[in-house]
Design a protein around this motif. Sequence first.
Motif, PDB file in Angstrom:
ATOM      1  N   GLU A  41      43.005  64.502 108.125  1.00  0.00           N
ATOM      2  CA  GLU A  41      42.108  64.542 106.963  1.00  0.00           C
ATOM      3  C   GLU A  41      42.935  64.563 105.678  1.00  0.00           C
ATOM      4  N   ALA A  42      42.489  63.763 104.697  1.00  0.00           N
ATOM      5  CA  ALA A  42      43.236  63.654 103.436  1.00  0.00           C
ATOM      6  C   ALA A  42      43.234  64.956 102.628  1.00  0.00           C
ATOM      7  N   TYR A  43      42.105  65.666 102.632  1.00  0.00           N
ATOM      8  CA  TYR A  43      42.044  66.907 101.835  1.00  0.00           C
ATOM      9  C   TYR A  43      42.954  67.973 102.427  1.00  0.00           C
ATOM     10  N   ASP A  44      43.323  68.950 101.570  1.00  0.00           N
ATOM     11  CA  ASP A  44      44.281  69.975 102.008  1.00  0.00           C
ATOM     12  C   ASP A  44      43.674  71.023 102.925  1.00  0.00           C
ATOM     13  N   GLY A  45      42.354  71.103 102.983  1.00  0.00           N
ATOM     14  CA  GLY A  45      41.731  72.118 103.839  1.00  0.00           C
ATOM     15  C   GLY A  45      40.310  71.714 104.138  1.00  0.00           C
ATOM     16  N   TYR A  64      45.446  68.745 108.066  1.00  0.00           N
ATOM     17  CA  TYR A  64      44.988  68.500 106.691  1.00  0.00           C
ATOM     18  C   TYR A  64      46.129  67.974 105.820  1.00  0.00           C
ATOM     19  N   GLY A  65      45.753  67.421 104.668  1.00  0.00           N
ATOM     20  CA  GLY A  65      46.753  66.904 103.726  1.00  0.00           C
ATOM     21  C   GLY A  65      47.399  65.623 104.234  1.00  0.00           C
ATOM     22  N   LYS A  66      46.657  64.867 105.075  1.00  0.00           N
ATOM     23  CA  LYS A  66      47.210  63.629 105.657  1.00  0.00           C
ATOM     24  C   LYS A  66      46.360  62.443 105.223  1.00  0.00           C
ATOM     25  N   ARG A  67      46.761  61.813 104.146  1.00  0.00           N
ATOM     26  CA  ARG A  67      46.033  60.635 103.643  1.00  0.00           C
ATOM     27  C   ARG A  67      46.707  59.393 104.204  1.00  0.00           C
ATOM     28  N   GLU A  93      50.552  59.513 103.273  1.00  0.00           N
ATOM     29  CA  GLU A  93      51.086  59.520 101.910  1.00  0.00           C
ATOM     30  C   GLU A  93      52.304  60.436 101.783  1.00  0.00           C
ATOM     31  N   ASP A  94      52.346  61.521 102.576  1.00  0.00           N
ATOM     32  CA  ASP A  94      53.480  62.466 102.475  1.00  0.00           C
ATOM     33  C   ASP A  94      54.709  61.981 103.250  1.00  0.00           C
TER      34      ASP A  94
END
Length: 405
Positions: A38-42, A127-130, A146-147
Amino acid sequence: MDTKTGKVRSALVVGGGIAGPVTAMALEQAGIKATIFEAYDGPAENVGGGMGLSPNGVQALDAIGVGDAVRAVSTPTEGLILHSWNGKTLARFGTLPGIDPTRFVMRAELFGALRRAAEERGIETVYGKRIVDATEDADGVTARFEDGTTATADVLIGADGLRSTVRRLIDPAAPAPQFAGTAGFGAMVHVDDVPPTEGWMHMTFGKRCFFAWQVFPDGTGIWFINLPVPQPLSVNQQRERGAAYWLDHLRQLCADDNTPAARMLAATEPETMLFAGSAENMPLPTKTSRVAWSRGRLVLTGDAAHAPSSSSGQGASLAAESAVELARCLRDLPLPQALARYEELRRPRVERIIKETARTNSRKAAGPVARVIRDALLPTMFKLAKPESRAWQFRYPIDFDAPVA
Ligand SMILES: Cc1cc2nc3c(=O)[nH]c(=O)nc-3n(C[C@H](O)[C@H](O)[C@H](O)COP(=O)(O)OP(=O)(O)OC[C@H]3O[C@@H](n4cnc5c(N)ncnc54)[C@H](O)[C@@H]3O)c2cc1C
Protein backbone atom coordinates in the motif's frame (compact mmCIF):
# COMPACT_ATOMS: atom_id res chain seq x y z
CA MET A 1 4.87 -21.00 -10.13
CA ASP A 2 3.94 -24.65 -10.14
CA THR A 3 6.06 -25.94 -13.03
CA LYS A 4 3.82 -28.92 -13.66
CA THR A 5 0.45 -27.13 -13.80
CA GLY A 6 1.53 -23.58 -14.73
CA LYS A 7 -0.60 -22.24 -11.86
CA VAL A 8 0.61 -19.39 -9.67
CA ARG A 9 1.76 -19.91 -6.09
CA SER A 10 2.44 -16.33 -4.97
CA ALA A 11 1.06 -12.85 -5.65
CA LEU A 12 1.95 -9.20 -5.08
CA VAL A 13 -1.27 -7.31 -4.45
CA VAL A 14 -0.78 -3.58 -5.03
CA GLY A 15 -3.28 -1.43 -3.10
CA GLY A 16 -4.76 -1.82 0.36
CA GLY A 17 -8.21 -0.28 -0.26
CA ILE A 18 -11.13 -2.65 -0.83
CA ALA A 19 -10.12 -4.82 -3.79
CA GLY A 20 -6.61 -5.36 -2.35
CA PRO A 21 -7.46 -7.05 0.97
CA VAL A 22 -10.38 -8.97 -0.59
CA THR A 23 -8.14 -10.30 -3.38
CA ALA A 24 -5.43 -11.24 -0.88
CA MET A 25 -7.88 -13.09 1.38
CA ALA A 26 -9.46 -14.91 -1.57
CA LEU A 27 -6.00 -15.90 -2.83
CA GLU A 28 -5.00 -17.22 0.60
CA GLN A 29 -8.20 -19.27 0.63
CA ALA A 30 -7.19 -20.58 -2.79
CA GLY A 31 -3.79 -21.62 -1.44
CA ILE A 32 -1.86 -18.77 -3.09
CA LYS A 33 0.46 -16.70 -0.89
CA ALA A 34 -0.40 -12.99 -1.15
CA THR A 35 1.25 -9.86 0.23
CA ILE A 36 -0.38 -6.42 0.04
CA PHE A 37 1.69 -3.32 -0.84
CA GLU A 38 0.00 0.00 0.00
CA ALA A 39 1.29 3.45 -0.96
CA TYR A 40 0.13 5.18 2.24
CA ASP A 41 2.32 4.99 5.34
CA GLY A 42 -0.33 3.33 7.49
CA PRO A 43 -3.90 2.01 7.59
CA ALA A 44 -6.57 4.38 6.25
CA GLU A 45 -8.37 4.87 9.56
CA ASN A 46 -9.42 8.49 9.07
CA VAL A 47 -10.96 8.39 5.61
CA GLY A 48 -14.30 10.07 5.88
CA GLY A 49 -17.76 9.54 4.54
CA GLY A 50 -20.30 6.80 4.35
CA MET A 51 -21.11 4.48 1.49
CA GLY A 52 -23.69 1.98 0.38
CA LEU A 53 -22.61 -1.62 0.08
CA SER A 54 -24.87 -3.46 -2.33
CA PRO A 55 -26.08 -7.00 -1.57
CA ASN A 56 -23.98 -8.43 -4.41
CA GLY A 57 -20.87 -7.03 -2.72
CA VAL A 58 -21.77 -8.64 0.59
CA GLN A 59 -22.44 -11.93 -1.25
CA ALA A 60 -18.91 -11.75 -2.67
CA LEU A 61 -17.52 -11.20 0.83
CA ASP A 62 -19.61 -14.13 2.09
CA ALA A 63 -17.94 -16.33 -0.52
CA ILE A 64 -14.67 -15.93 1.39
CA GLY A 65 -16.17 -15.81 4.90
CA VAL A 66 -15.82 -12.05 5.47
CA GLY A 67 -19.48 -11.03 5.08
CA ASP A 68 -20.22 -11.14 8.81
CA ALA A 69 -17.23 -8.94 9.67
CA VAL A 70 -18.68 -6.28 7.36
CA ARG A 71 -22.27 -6.80 8.55
CA ALA A 72 -21.00 -6.10 12.09
CA VAL A 73 -19.88 -2.58 11.15
CA SER A 74 -22.76 -1.67 8.80
CA THR A 75 -26.52 -1.19 9.00
CA PRO A 76 -29.21 -2.41 6.60
CA THR A 77 -31.12 0.28 4.72
CA GLU A 78 -34.73 0.23 3.51
CA GLY A 79 -33.95 1.65 0.10
CA LEU A 80 -34.03 4.86 -1.91
CA ILE A 81 -36.72 7.43 -2.54
CA LEU A 82 -36.20 9.73 -5.52
CA HIS A 83 -37.84 13.17 -5.59
CA SER A 84 -38.14 16.00 -8.06
CA TRP A 85 -37.12 19.50 -6.95
CA ASN A 86 -40.63 20.29 -5.63
CA GLY A 87 -40.67 17.27 -3.34
CA LYS A 88 -42.84 15.06 -5.56
CA THR A 89 -41.87 11.41 -5.25
CA LEU A 90 -40.57 10.12 -8.57
CA ALA A 91 -39.81 6.57 -7.47
CA ARG A 92 -39.18 4.32 -4.49
CA PHE A 93 -36.62 1.54 -4.69
CA GLY A 94 -37.17 -0.76 -1.74
CA THR A 95 -35.39 -3.99 -1.05
CA LEU A 96 -36.20 -6.56 -3.70
CA PRO A 97 -37.89 -9.83 -2.70
CA GLY A 98 -35.35 -12.52 -1.90
CA ILE A 99 -32.44 -10.06 -1.95
CA ASP A 100 -30.73 -8.66 1.16
CA PRO A 101 -30.87 -4.90 1.68
CA THR A 102 -28.08 -2.53 0.74
CA ARG A 103 -26.01 -1.75 3.84
CA PHE A 104 -24.76 1.64 4.96
CA VAL A 105 -21.19 1.68 6.22
CA MET A 106 -18.69 4.36 7.14
CA ARG A 107 -15.77 4.02 4.74
CA ALA A 108 -13.23 3.92 7.59
CA GLU A 109 -15.17 1.09 9.28
CA LEU A 110 -15.26 -0.94 6.07
CA PHE A 111 -11.52 -0.50 5.49
CA GLY A 112 -10.88 -1.40 9.17
CA ALA A 113 -13.02 -4.55 9.02
CA LEU A 114 -11.27 -5.78 5.86
CA ARG A 115 -7.83 -4.95 7.24
CA ARG A 116 -8.49 -6.84 10.50
CA ALA A 117 -9.93 -9.84 8.64
CA ALA A 118 -6.81 -9.96 6.44
CA GLU A 119 -4.53 -9.67 9.48
CA GLU A 120 -6.40 -12.50 11.23
CA ARG A 121 -5.65 -14.68 8.21
CA GLY A 122 -1.96 -13.89 8.51
CA ILE A 123 -1.81 -11.68 5.42
CA GLU A 124 0.95 -9.08 5.55
CA THR A 125 0.31 -5.51 4.43
CA VAL A 126 3.47 -3.51 3.77
CA TYR A 127 2.84 0.25 3.99
CA GLY A 128 4.75 3.09 2.34
CA LYS A 129 5.16 1.06 -0.88
CA ARG A 130 4.11 3.05 -3.94
CA ILE A 131 4.65 0.95 -7.05
CA VAL A 132 6.45 2.79 -9.86
CA ASP A 133 7.54 0.00 -12.18
CA ALA A 134 7.39 -3.74 -12.80
CA THR A 135 9.54 -6.12 -14.81
CA GLU A 136 8.87 -9.69 -15.82
CA ASP A 137 10.97 -12.69 -16.73
CA ALA A 138 10.43 -16.42 -17.01
CA ASP A 139 10.66 -16.82 -13.20
CA GLY A 140 8.27 -14.13 -12.06
CA VAL A 141 7.38 -10.46 -11.85
CA THR A 142 9.29 -7.89 -9.80
CA ALA A 143 7.62 -4.72 -8.54
CA ARG A 144 9.78 -1.67 -7.91
CA PHE A 145 8.58 0.82 -5.34
CA GLU A 146 9.24 4.54 -5.03
CA ASP A 147 11.58 3.95 -2.04
CA GLY A 148 13.85 1.82 -4.25
CA THR A 149 12.85 -1.55 -2.74
CA THR A 150 11.53 -4.45 -4.80
CA ALA A 151 9.37 -7.55 -4.33
CA THR A 152 8.96 -10.60 -6.56
CA ALA A 153 6.17 -13.18 -7.03
CA ASP A 154 4.44 -15.22 -9.74
CA VAL A 155 1.79 -12.61 -10.50
CA LEU A 156 1.22 -8.90 -9.76
CA ILE A 157 -2.34 -7.72 -9.12
CA GLY A 158 -3.09 -4.03 -9.52
CA ALA A 159 -5.78 -3.15 -6.97
CA ASP A 160 -4.53 0.43 -6.92
CA GLY A 161 -7.74 2.26 -7.65
CA LEU A 162 -9.10 4.64 -10.25
CA ARG A 163 -5.74 6.31 -10.94
CA SER A 164 -3.95 2.98 -11.17
CA THR A 165 -0.23 2.91 -11.88
CA VAL A 166 -0.41 -0.80 -12.73
CA ARG A 167 -2.94 0.03 -15.48
CA ARG A 168 -0.28 2.25 -17.10
CA LEU A 169 2.40 -0.41 -16.61
CA ILE A 170 0.18 -2.86 -18.48
CA ASP A 171 -0.57 -0.34 -21.23
CA PRO A 172 1.11 3.09 -21.23
CA ALA A 173 -1.61 4.28 -23.61
CA ALA A 174 -4.47 3.05 -21.40
CA PRO A 175 -7.47 5.40 -21.38
CA ALA A 176 -7.69 7.60 -18.28
CA PRO A 177 -10.76 7.83 -16.06
CA GLN A 178 -13.37 10.10 -17.62
CA PHE A 179 -15.10 13.06 -16.03
CA ALA A 180 -18.77 12.33 -15.32
CA GLY A 181 -20.03 15.93 -15.19
CA THR A 182 -20.50 16.47 -11.45
CA ALA A 183 -18.43 17.27 -8.34
CA GLY A 184 -19.19 15.79 -4.92
CA PHE A 185 -19.59 17.31 -1.45
CA GLY A 186 -20.88 15.79 1.77
CA ALA A 187 -20.83 15.73 5.55
CA MET A 188 -22.05 13.94 8.61
CA VAL A 189 -24.10 16.23 10.86
CA HIS A 190 -26.29 16.25 13.94
CA VAL A 191 -29.77 17.61 13.23
CA ASP A 192 -32.65 18.03 15.66
CA ASP A 193 -35.01 19.66 13.17
CA VAL A 194 -34.95 17.07 10.35
CA PRO A 195 -37.02 13.94 11.04
CA PRO A 196 -35.33 10.53 10.94
CA THR A 197 -35.83 8.88 7.56
CA GLU A 198 -36.49 5.38 8.98
CA GLY A 199 -33.77 3.66 7.04
CA TRP A 200 -34.55 5.36 3.71
CA MET A 201 -32.06 7.41 1.74
CA HIS A 202 -33.79 10.36 0.02
CA MET A 203 -32.44 11.77 -3.21
CA THR A 204 -33.67 14.92 -4.93
CA PHE A 205 -32.98 15.89 -8.51
CA GLY A 206 -32.90 19.57 -7.60
CA LYS A 207 -33.12 22.52 -9.96
CA ARG A 208 -29.38 23.15 -9.80
CA CYS A 209 -27.88 20.17 -8.01
CA PHE A 210 -28.59 16.70 -6.76
CA PHE A 211 -29.10 16.47 -2.98
CA ALA A 212 -29.26 13.22 -0.96
CA TRP A 213 -29.84 12.74 2.75
CA GLN A 214 -30.54 10.19 5.42
CA VAL A 215 -31.21 10.83 9.12
CA PHE A 216 -30.78 8.11 11.75
CA PRO A 217 -32.96 7.77 14.90
CA ASP A 218 -30.31 9.44 17.12
CA GLY A 219 -30.39 12.62 15.00
CA THR A 220 -27.16 11.85 13.16
CA GLY A 221 -27.56 12.61 9.50
CA ILE A 222 -25.56 12.40 6.32
CA TRP A 223 -25.96 14.48 3.21
CA PHE A 224 -24.20 14.61 -0.10
CA ILE A 225 -24.50 16.84 -3.13
CA ASN A 226 -23.57 16.21 -6.75
CA LEU A 227 -23.08 19.57 -8.36
CA PRO A 228 -23.08 19.72 -12.18
CA VAL A 229 -19.82 21.40 -13.22
CA PRO A 230 -18.66 22.25 -16.76
CA GLN A 231 -15.14 20.94 -16.20
CA PRO A 232 -13.38 18.71 -13.65
CA LEU A 233 -13.08 20.13 -10.14
CA SER A 234 -10.33 18.52 -8.10
CA VAL A 235 -10.40 17.99 -4.33
CA ASN A 236 -7.62 20.59 -4.03
CA GLN A 237 -9.64 23.12 -6.02
CA GLN A 238 -12.62 22.45 -3.77
CA ARG A 239 -10.43 22.88 -0.66
CA GLU A 240 -8.84 26.09 -1.94
CA ARG A 241 -12.26 27.77 -2.00
CA GLY A 242 -12.87 26.63 1.58
CA ALA A 243 -15.81 24.93 3.29
CA ALA A 244 -17.50 28.21 4.30
CA TYR A 245 -17.67 29.31 0.64
CA TRP A 246 -19.11 26.00 -0.50
CA LEU A 247 -21.65 25.74 2.31
CA ASP A 248 -22.99 29.16 1.41
CA HIS A 249 -22.86 28.52 -2.36
CA LEU A 250 -24.57 25.12 -2.09
CA ARG A 251 -27.23 26.57 0.22
CA GLN A 252 -28.09 29.13 -2.47
CA LEU A 253 -28.14 26.48 -5.20
CA CYS A 254 -30.51 24.30 -3.18
CA ALA A 255 -32.75 27.20 -2.11
CA ASP A 256 -35.60 26.53 -4.58
CA ASP A 257 -35.80 22.82 -3.84
CA ASN A 258 -38.17 21.23 -1.36
CA THR A 259 -35.54 19.40 0.75
CA PRO A 260 -33.93 19.79 4.19
CA ALA A 261 -30.72 21.00 2.50
CA ALA A 262 -30.76 24.41 4.19
CA ARG A 263 -31.05 22.88 7.67
CA MET A 264 -28.46 20.18 7.02
CA LEU A 265 -25.96 22.58 5.46
CA ALA A 266 -26.47 24.99 8.38
CA ALA A 267 -25.75 22.14 10.82
CA THR A 268 -22.48 21.26 9.05
CA GLU A 269 -19.25 22.10 10.86
CA PRO A 270 -17.00 23.46 8.07
CA GLU A 271 -14.01 21.41 9.25
CA THR A 272 -16.00 18.16 8.84
CA MET A 273 -17.05 18.84 5.26
CA LEU A 274 -15.96 16.22 2.75
CA PHE A 275 -14.73 17.10 -0.70
CA ALA A 276 -14.97 14.24 -3.18
CA GLY A 277 -13.65 16.00 -6.32
CA SER A 278 -15.19 15.18 -9.68
CA ALA A 279 -17.18 12.01 -10.25
CA GLU A 280 -15.24 9.84 -12.68
CA ASN A 281 -15.60 6.42 -14.20
CA MET A 282 -13.50 4.20 -16.41
CA PRO A 283 -14.65 4.61 -20.01
CA LEU A 284 -16.41 1.80 -21.78
CA PRO A 285 -14.52 0.22 -24.69
CA THR A 286 -14.83 1.91 -28.06
CA LYS A 287 -13.69 0.73 -31.49
CA THR A 288 -10.33 2.39 -30.92
CA SER A 289 -9.69 2.16 -27.20
CA ARG A 290 -10.18 -0.38 -24.45
CA VAL A 291 -8.58 -0.79 -21.02
CA ALA A 292 -6.35 -3.86 -21.13
CA TRP A 293 -6.97 -5.77 -17.91
CA SER A 294 -3.81 -7.85 -18.10
CA ARG A 295 -0.47 -8.33 -19.79
CA GLY A 296 1.86 -11.22 -19.04
CA ARG A 297 1.99 -11.55 -15.26
CA LEU A 298 0.22 -8.26 -14.53
CA VAL A 299 -3.53 -8.01 -14.00
CA LEU A 300 -6.02 -5.42 -12.73
CA THR A 301 -8.93 -5.66 -10.35
CA GLY A 302 -11.38 -3.27 -8.64
CA ASP A 303 -11.53 0.36 -9.74
CA ALA A 304 -8.20 -0.02 -11.53
CA ALA A 305 -10.01 -2.20 -14.09
CA HIS A 306 -13.61 -1.08 -14.01
CA ALA A 307 -14.71 1.92 -11.94
CA PRO A 308 -18.37 2.82 -12.33
CA SER A 309 -19.36 6.38 -11.46
CA SER A 310 -18.96 7.02 -7.71
CA SER A 311 -22.71 7.62 -7.44
CA SER A 312 -23.56 4.14 -8.72
CA GLY A 313 -23.35 2.55 -5.27
CA GLN A 314 -21.65 -0.39 -6.98
CA GLY A 315 -17.90 0.43 -7.09
CA ALA A 316 -16.93 -1.33 -3.87
CA SER A 317 -19.23 -4.26 -4.54
CA LEU A 318 -17.92 -4.84 -8.07
CA ALA A 319 -14.40 -4.59 -6.66
CA ALA A 320 -15.19 -7.37 -4.15
CA GLU A 321 -16.81 -9.56 -6.82
CA SER A 322 -13.87 -9.22 -9.21
CA ALA A 323 -11.35 -9.86 -6.46
CA VAL A 324 -13.00 -13.16 -5.53
CA GLU A 325 -13.46 -14.27 -9.14
CA LEU A 326 -9.84 -13.48 -9.98
CA ALA A 327 -8.66 -15.68 -7.12
CA ARG A 328 -10.88 -18.57 -8.29
CA CYS A 329 -9.49 -18.31 -11.81
CA LEU A 330 -5.88 -18.23 -10.57
CA ARG A 331 -6.56 -21.23 -8.35
CA ASP A 332 -7.97 -23.40 -11.12
CA LEU A 333 -6.20 -22.44 -14.35
CA PRO A 334 -2.65 -21.87 -15.60
CA LEU A 335 -1.73 -18.18 -15.63
CA PRO A 336 -2.57 -17.04 -19.18
CA GLN A 337 -5.86 -18.95 -19.27
CA ALA A 338 -6.74 -17.77 -15.75
CA LEU A 339 -6.44 -14.11 -16.73
CA ALA A 340 -8.37 -14.61 -19.97
CA ARG A 341 -11.17 -16.47 -18.16
CA TYR A 342 -11.31 -13.83 -15.41
CA GLU A 343 -11.86 -11.10 -17.98
CA GLU A 344 -14.44 -13.19 -19.83
CA LEU A 345 -16.36 -13.74 -16.58
CA ARG A 346 -16.28 -10.14 -15.43
CA ARG A 347 -16.26 -7.71 -18.37
CA PRO A 348 -19.87 -8.08 -19.59
CA ARG A 349 -21.31 -7.56 -16.10
CA VAL A 350 -19.16 -4.60 -15.03
CA GLU A 351 -19.53 -2.84 -18.37
CA ARG A 352 -23.30 -3.20 -18.25
CA ILE A 353 -23.31 -1.61 -14.78
CA ILE A 354 -20.99 1.22 -15.86
CA LYS A 355 -23.34 1.94 -18.77
CA GLU A 356 -26.46 1.97 -16.56
CA THR A 357 -24.91 4.19 -13.90
CA ALA A 358 -23.54 6.64 -16.46
CA ARG A 359 -27.18 7.19 -17.40
CA THR A 360 -28.06 7.98 -13.76
CA ASN A 361 -25.22 10.49 -13.64
CA SER A 362 -26.42 12.27 -16.77
CA ARG A 363 -29.84 12.66 -15.11
CA LYS A 364 -28.12 14.39 -12.18
CA ALA A 365 -26.36 16.82 -14.47
CA ALA A 366 -29.47 17.64 -16.54
CA GLY A 367 -30.00 21.20 -17.81
CA PRO A 368 -33.34 23.07 -17.39
CA VAL A 369 -35.08 21.50 -20.41
CA ALA A 370 -33.75 18.00 -19.79
CA ARG A 371 -34.84 18.40 -16.16
CA VAL A 372 -38.47 19.01 -17.08
CA ILE A 373 -38.45 16.03 -19.47
CA ARG A 374 -36.69 13.85 -16.86
CA ASP A 375 -39.19 14.72 -14.10
CA ALA A 376 -42.12 14.07 -16.43
CA LEU A 377 -40.83 10.75 -17.73
CA LEU A 378 -39.12 9.18 -14.74
CA PRO A 379 -42.23 8.23 -12.71
CA THR A 380 -43.72 6.37 -15.70
CA MET A 381 -40.41 4.75 -16.57
CA PHE A 382 -39.97 3.54 -13.01
CA LYS A 383 -43.60 2.38 -12.76
CA LEU A 384 -43.25 0.36 -15.97
CA ALA A 385 -39.91 -1.16 -14.97
CA LYS A 386 -40.57 -4.40 -13.12
CA PRO A 387 -38.59 -4.69 -9.82
CA GLU A 388 -37.09 -7.90 -11.19
CA SER A 389 -35.48 -5.89 -13.99
CA ARG A 390 -33.09 -4.44 -11.37
CA ALA A 391 -32.40 -7.72 -9.61
CA TRP A 392 -29.56 -8.84 -11.91
CA GLN A 393 -27.34 -6.09 -10.46
CA PHE A 394 -27.86 -7.16 -6.86
CA ARG A 395 -27.82 -10.94 -7.23
CA TYR A 396 -24.38 -12.36 -7.83
CA PRO A 397 -23.81 -15.40 -5.64
CA ILE A 398 -20.34 -16.88 -5.95
CA ASP A 399 -19.63 -20.49 -5.03
CA PHE A 400 -15.97 -20.11 -4.16
CA ASP A 401 -15.28 -23.85 -4.22
CA ALA A 402 -16.91 -24.48 -7.59
CA PRO A 403 -14.16 -25.16 -10.15
CA VAL A 404 -13.68 -22.59 -12.89
CA ALA A 405 -14.07 -24.28 -16.22
C1 LIG B 1 -17.40 10.19 -3.29
C2 LIG B 1 -17.44 8.72 -3.55
C3 LIG B 1 -18.55 8.00 -3.09
C4 LIG B 1 -18.61 6.63 -3.33
N1 LIG B 1 -19.69 5.94 -2.88
C5 LIG B 1 -19.76 4.62 -3.10
C6 LIG B 1 -20.86 3.87 -2.60
O1 LIG B 1 -21.79 4.40 -1.96
N2 LIG B 1 -20.88 2.52 -2.83
C7 LIG B 1 -19.86 1.90 -3.53
O2 LIG B 1 -19.92 0.67 -3.70
N3 LIG B 1 -18.83 2.58 -4.00
C8 LIG B 1 -18.74 3.92 -3.80
N4 LIG B 1 -17.68 4.62 -4.28
C9 LIG B 1 -16.66 3.89 -5.08
C10 LIG B 1 -15.74 3.06 -4.20
O3 LIG B 1 -15.14 3.90 -3.23
C11 LIG B 1 -14.68 2.41 -5.07
O4 LIG B 1 -15.29 1.73 -6.14
C12 LIG B 1 -13.84 1.42 -4.26
O5 LIG B 1 -13.15 2.12 -3.25
C13 LIG B 1 -12.87 0.68 -5.18
O6 LIG B 1 -11.98 -0.08 -4.40
P1 LIG B 1 -10.50 -0.34 -4.90
O7 LIG B 1 -9.86 -1.14 -3.83
O8 LIG B 1 -10.50 -0.84 -6.28
O9 LIG B 1 -9.82 1.11 -4.96
P2 LIG B 1 -9.49 2.08 -3.75
O10 LIG B 1 -10.47 1.95 -2.65
O11 LIG B 1 -9.30 3.42 -4.38
O12 LIG B 1 -8.10 1.57 -3.20
C14 LIG B 1 -6.91 1.71 -3.95
C15 LIG B 1 -5.74 1.64 -2.99
O13 LIG B 1 -4.53 1.61 -3.75
C16 LIG B 1 -3.58 2.48 -3.18
N5 LIG B 1 -2.68 2.92 -4.23
C17 LIG B 1 -2.91 3.81 -5.23
N6 LIG B 1 -1.84 3.94 -6.02
C18 LIG B 1 -0.88 3.09 -5.52
C19 LIG B 1 0.44 2.77 -5.92
N7 LIG B 1 1.02 3.35 -6.99
N8 LIG B 1 1.14 1.86 -5.19
C20 LIG B 1 0.57 1.28 -4.10
N9 LIG B 1 -0.69 1.55 -3.69
C21 LIG B 1 -1.42 2.44 -4.39
C22 LIG B 1 -4.44 3.62 -2.61
O14 LIG B 1 -3.74 4.35 -1.61
C23 LIG B 1 -5.64 2.85 -2.07
O15 LIG B 1 -5.46 2.43 -0.75
C24 LIG B 1 -17.57 5.98 -4.04
C25 LIG B 1 -16.45 6.71 -4.48
C26 LIG B 1 -16.39 8.06 -4.24
C27 LIG B 1 -15.19 8.84 -4.74
